[in-house]
Write a protein that holds these residues in place. Sequence first.
Motif, PDB file in Angstrom:
ATOM      1  N   LEU A  96     -15.606   7.994  18.285  1.00  0.00           N
ATOM      2  CA  LEU A  96     -14.917   6.823  18.088  1.00  0.00           C
ATOM      3  C   LEU A  96     -14.565   6.684  16.480  1.00  0.00           C
ATOM      4  N   VAL A  97     -15.734   7.073  15.551  1.00  0.00           N
ATOM      5  CA  VAL A  97     -15.949   6.874  14.527  1.00  0.00           C
ATOM      6  C   VAL A  97     -14.753   7.915  13.615  1.00  0.00           C
ATOM      7  N   TYR A  98     -14.644   9.295  14.159  1.00  0.00           N
ATOM      8  CA  TYR A  98     -14.090   9.951  13.625  1.00  0.00           C
ATOM      9  C   TYR A  98     -12.602   9.997  13.922  1.00  0.00           C
ATOM     10  N   GLN A  99     -12.365   9.394  15.162  1.00  0.00           N
ATOM     11  CA  GLN A  99     -11.072   9.244  15.635  1.00  0.00           C
ATOM     12  C   GLN A  99     -10.266   7.889  14.879  1.00  0.00           C
ATOM     13  N   GLY A 100     -11.087   7.161  14.239  1.00  0.00           N
ATOM     14  CA  GLY A 100     -10.623   6.150  13.835  1.00  0.00           C
ATOM     15  C   GLY A 100     -10.077   5.125  14.988  1.00  0.00           C
ATOM     16  N   ASP A 101     -11.087   5.054  16.203  1.00  0.00           N
ATOM     17  CA  ASP A 101     -10.636   3.873  17.347  1.00  0.00           C
ATOM     18  C   ASP A 101     -11.247   2.745  16.921  1.00  0.00           C
ATOM     19  N   GLY A 102     -11.140   1.759  16.302  1.00  0.00           N
ATOM     20  CA  GLY A 102     -11.547   0.747  15.684  1.00  0.00           C
ATOM     21  C   GLY A 102     -11.838  -0.228  16.868  1.00  0.00           C
ATOM     22  N   PRO A 103     -10.826  -0.618  17.709  1.00  0.00           N
ATOM     23  CA  PRO A 103     -11.103  -1.514  18.816  1.00  0.00           C
ATOM     24  C   PRO A 103     -12.161  -0.793  19.929  1.00  0.00           C
ATOM     25  N   GLY A 104     -11.978   0.271  20.324  1.00  0.00           N
ATOM     26  CA  GLY A 104     -13.093   1.090  21.054  1.00  0.00           C
ATOM     27  C   GLY A 104     -14.563   1.049  20.317  1.00  0.00           C
ATOM     28  N   LEU A 105     -14.525   1.159  18.989  1.00  0.00           N
ATOM     29  CA  LEU A 105     -15.918   1.174  18.402  1.00  0.00           C
ATOM     30  C   LEU A 105     -16.401  -0.231  18.665  1.00  0.00           C
ATOM     31  N   VAL A 106     -15.445  -1.291  18.092  1.00  0.00           N
ATOM     32  CA  VAL A 106     -15.979  -2.472  18.280  1.00  0.00           C
ATOM     33  C   VAL A 106     -16.660  -3.115  19.453  1.00  0.00           C
ATOM     34  N   THR A 107     -15.984  -2.474  20.686  1.00  0.00           N
ATOM     35  CA  THR A 107     -16.201  -2.834  22.083  1.00  0.00           C
ATOM     36  C   THR A 107     -17.530  -2.120  22.519  1.00  0.00           C
ATOM     37  N   VAL A 108     -17.802  -0.791  22.131  1.00  0.00           N
ATOM     38  CA  VAL A 108     -19.131  -0.245  22.354  1.00  0.00           C
ATOM     39  C   VAL A 108     -20.020  -0.725  21.626  1.00  0.00           C
ATOM     40  N   LEU A 109     -19.912  -1.231  20.102  1.00  0.00           N
ATOM     41  CA  LEU A 109     -21.292  -1.720  19.514  1.00  0.00           C
ATOM     42  C   LEU A 109     -21.479  -2.898  19.964  1.00  0.00           C
ATOM     43  N   ARG A 110     -20.660  -3.799  20.736  1.00  0.00           N
ATOM     44  CA  ARG A 110     -20.653  -5.318  20.885  1.00  0.00           C
ATOM     45  C   ARG A 110     -21.390  -5.345  22.345  1.00  0.00           C
ATOM     46  N   ASP A 111     -21.230  -4.273  23.280  1.00  0.00           N
ATOM     47  CA  ASP A 111     -21.481  -4.352  24.564  1.00  0.00           C
ATOM     48  C   ASP A 111     -22.761  -3.587  25.006  1.00  0.00           C
ATOM     49  N   GLU A 112     -22.949  -2.456  24.007  1.00  0.00           N
ATOM     50  CA  GLU A 112     -23.932  -1.511  24.386  1.00  0.00           C
ATOM     51  C   GLU A 112     -25.146  -1.272  23.397  1.00  0.00           C
ATOM     52  N   ALA A 125     -14.477   0.872   8.171  1.00  0.00           N
ATOM     53  CA  ALA A 125     -12.979   1.128   8.420  1.00  0.00           C
ATOM     54  C   ALA A 125     -12.397  -0.107   9.382  1.00  0.00           C
ATOM     55  N   VAL A 126     -13.337  -0.571  10.504  1.00  0.00           N
ATOM     56  CA  VAL A 126     -12.746  -1.550  11.194  1.00  0.00           C
ATOM     57  C   VAL A 126     -12.804  -2.924  10.542  1.00  0.00           C
ATOM     58  N   VAL A 127     -13.668  -3.160   9.628  1.00  0.00           N
ATOM     59  CA  VAL A 127     -13.749  -4.596   8.918  1.00  0.00           C
ATOM     60  C   VAL A 127     -12.444  -4.527   8.013  1.00  0.00           C
ATOM     61  N   SER A 128     -12.397  -3.390   7.338  1.00  0.00           N
ATOM     62  CA  SER A 128     -11.082  -3.506   6.373  1.00  0.00           C
ATOM     63  C   SER A 128      -9.809  -3.565   7.166  1.00  0.00           C
ATOM     64  N   ALA A 129      -9.831  -3.243   8.569  1.00  0.00           N
ATOM     65  CA  ALA A 129      -8.694  -3.365   9.227  1.00  0.00           C
ATOM     66  C   ALA A 129      -8.480  -4.879   9.836  1.00  0.00           C
ATOM     67  N   GLY A 130      -9.413  -5.506   9.897  1.00  0.00           N
ATOM     68  CA  GLY A 130      -9.465  -6.797  10.277  1.00  0.00           C
ATOM     69  C   GLY A 130      -9.461  -7.064  11.850  1.00  0.00           C
ATOM     70  N   ILE A 131     -10.265  -6.091  12.528  1.00  0.00           N
ATOM     71  CA  ILE A 131     -10.243  -5.932  14.017  1.00  0.00           C
ATOM     72  C   ILE A 131     -11.192  -7.331  14.440  1.00  0.00           C
ATOM     73  N   ASP A 132     -10.755  -7.908  15.432  1.00  0.00           N
ATOM     74  CA  ASP A 132     -11.462  -9.064  15.973  1.00  0.00           C
ATOM     75  C   ASP A 132     -13.106  -8.431  16.451  1.00  0.00           C
ATOM     76  N   GLY A 133     -14.105  -9.310  15.975  1.00  0.00           N
ATOM     77  CA  GLY A 133     -15.739  -8.811  16.404  1.00  0.00           C
ATOM     78  C   GLY A 133     -16.236  -7.945  15.466  1.00  0.00           C
ATOM     79  N   ALA A 134     -15.391  -7.359  14.427  1.00  0.00           N
ATOM     80  CA  ALA A 134     -16.075  -6.501  13.650  1.00  0.00           C
ATOM     81  C   ALA A 134     -17.114  -6.998  12.623  1.00  0.00           C
ATOM     82  N   ALA A 135     -16.565  -8.198  12.147  1.00  0.00           N
ATOM     83  CA  ALA A 135     -17.357  -8.592  10.926  1.00  0.00           C
ATOM     84  C   ALA A 135     -18.709  -9.264  11.593  1.00  0.00           C
ATOM     85  N   GLU A 136     -19.095  -9.544  12.650  1.00  0.00           N
ATOM     86  CA  GLU A 136     -20.280  -9.937  13.238  1.00  0.00           C
ATOM     87  C   GLU A 136     -21.354  -8.797  13.119  1.00  0.00           C
ATOM     88  N   LEU A 137     -20.383  -7.629  13.780  1.00  0.00           N
ATOM     89  CA  LEU A 137     -21.153  -6.509  13.890  1.00  0.00           C
ATOM     90  C   LEU A 137     -21.632  -5.842  12.660  1.00  0.00           C
TER      91      LEU A 137
END
Length: 745
Positions: free
Chosen positions: A13-29, A45-57
């Motif tokens: 997830l990190v190396y493919q730049g899958d921001g939404p997938g990374l946020v989901t995994v880190l939030r739920d598991e 990367a995901v904070v810079s992209a403004g993906i929902d839930g990234a800031a809390e993580l």
Amino acid sequence: MDEREALARLRSLVYQGDGPGLVTVLRDEPWPADSLQLIGDGLLAVVSAGIDGAAELARTCVNALGERSWEGDRELAEALAAALGDGPTPMLRALPVDLEELAMILEGDPVHGDGRIDLRTGEVWPQSAIEYAEEVGEIDEDDDPDRWLWVHCEGSHDGYRDMEWFIEDLDDAEFAGELARAISGRGAFRRFKDRLAERPDVMTRWHAFANDRQRGRARSWLAGGGLHAGGTVGWRDGLRRLFSECGTTPCGERRQLPSTISRAGRRNDHCRCCAPRCEDSQRRRCEWDNRSMPADLAADNGSEPQPVVLATDVIPLGERAWRSILDHVIAIGDEAETTYLEVKGGVDLNSKVGVAKVAKFLLGAANRRPHEAARHFHGYAVLVVGAQKGSVPGVPRGVEAHELEDRLRPYLGSQFPAFEFGRIGVSEDREVLFVISQPPQDGQPIFPCHKSFQGDDRSDNLDDGAVYVRGMSNTRPARAGEILALVERARGGGKSPIDLDVEIVGSIERVDRIDEVMERLYEFEDEQFSKEQEPDENTSAATSAFLAPSLPVWARPPTPVERAERLAAWRTEKPIHVTQGREHFLGVALPGAGIRVVSRDRFVAKPHLSVTFHGCEVFDYLEADDADYDKVVEPVMRRHDPFGTGYEASHLRITPRGYPVSWTNRGDDAEVVLTPESFRPNAPWTTDQDDYVIVTRDPNAASVSVSWVLTEDANDEVTSGEFEVATAELIDAADLFKTAFFKED
């Protein structure tokens, strides 16, 4: 999902730049253990992209990094805080550096040499890639000296400490004890991995732990140079947004970017085209040169790939050589196979049969005759995995070279020569792998198979103790004549003499008036102690009457008799204290030295190199922060610590067992002994400069004579040499003492 699968998914997830997938995994598991550096890079990367839930993580990660406080954690936490707007922006220049690739140079085997970072692109160049690029004219030493940041290989000190700390944290005391014994003595790293192979669960934890520590140290090293690793992950998401405005797909989407990989298996996925780093916004529409792509990927018209003439007079290291080999395989498929090239279209390298196929190739390539092997690829042999005639199916991404090397070791044995890995990406999730065998050398032993394997296809079988050789298009058991030829190779028939270059890194110091200054310091201590006011008799009497019965000896003031006895004992012990104090003084105040060795055109197995500095002394190098006046001048009477044990760790210089550098004084000379695993041909092997300090005994000597003697495992020949080394400028001991011990605040 087990821990290994969870970690592999996180890396993907990190190396493919899958921001939404990374946020989901880190939030739920639950977060994989010891992976905060990797997680933090992904969250940047995901904070810079403004993906929902990234800031809390990200704030959770910042807190965890602060609590853990490993090297590099502070720098990453500050970068995350700045991205969140919770802290100031670090005054560091962003550069897309692959931290894992950088770590492999910083902490790799010194025989592989140093490396450099391209300050224009962030690409990390290992020594082998530099040499190849210089050979083919891709880089020129005279071009723009400000382009490069040199990276010095700092050796395995930190890696050894990682093993110690990892063992200390294991819950299984019995297995921890086995690992602790495994890292004692020469070959500690190999034995450690061999034991870990028995416990896949612990091995997964070790890889996560070691990778995160290496990543943090690389980040800290960059910060020390005013840089931070910005843009190394998640950059394709940014490019998609950037190019969506003009309808142009970035080159990272047209084809997977080629990647280089070191022997330790760290990927370098930086784009070589202009778009990601171009300062001119008008150059967003960049095109990839078709000549840099595999033939089937470059062709858009559906035409058949054309035959490619393969040049075999080059060293098969670096992207250009790998692309040429890949084009050749695509053009003619299995017909490309020879004694120096093997092709495997689809092999699962996570399976036992896949590992056995690679092991069989390496065994056969290692058992070639040197003069025959040298006719092509300078003696190297290459296995291509994931390509076939007319297409490049590739193999799944995620094969870590160090893990593959661990799985190969049971078949190859502990004495098997080094080999290299490379890769070229062909899609988001698939790549072509290259396994490169080193040129065989006269004097090398026969390399038998060390473990049996029985597969569904008899051609994949391996037998414990069997000797395999390369035929014209396959690897097969050796015939009698071939074994006899290998016996002759092992006897060293025609074995070339060793041509060694030995040079000093750093300087040999000259210090004037050291004995005079030490004598004056001890005279001063004697005078000060003698001048101290003796305790008032009335006070002493009162103390004796009321408190003495309840006070231990150390808690009451010494009597005049005790003071006189202690002073007399101190004067008797003074020569020993002066010697020890002199060592501490010079070790703290002077810079360290090192030795660089280059074996010209020859592999040297298990060398023992003794370097003698005539008329010199050698001392343990100490950090400036270790400066302690009481260790230079032993107090007549030390203040007693009622809870102390009398032991201070800083008094000892502890190096790991099997550490390849040792030093001692022999008579009037200083001797440094080097015992690395090997000296590779034309690859500098350099000791660290934080091991020892060398000082000439004659402060007026403008130069000193250095001699060396080299012996090699399984070789009766002795090689020796000598040279002169200029000494450093003369330093007065009084000035040196003031600098080291009277620092200004």
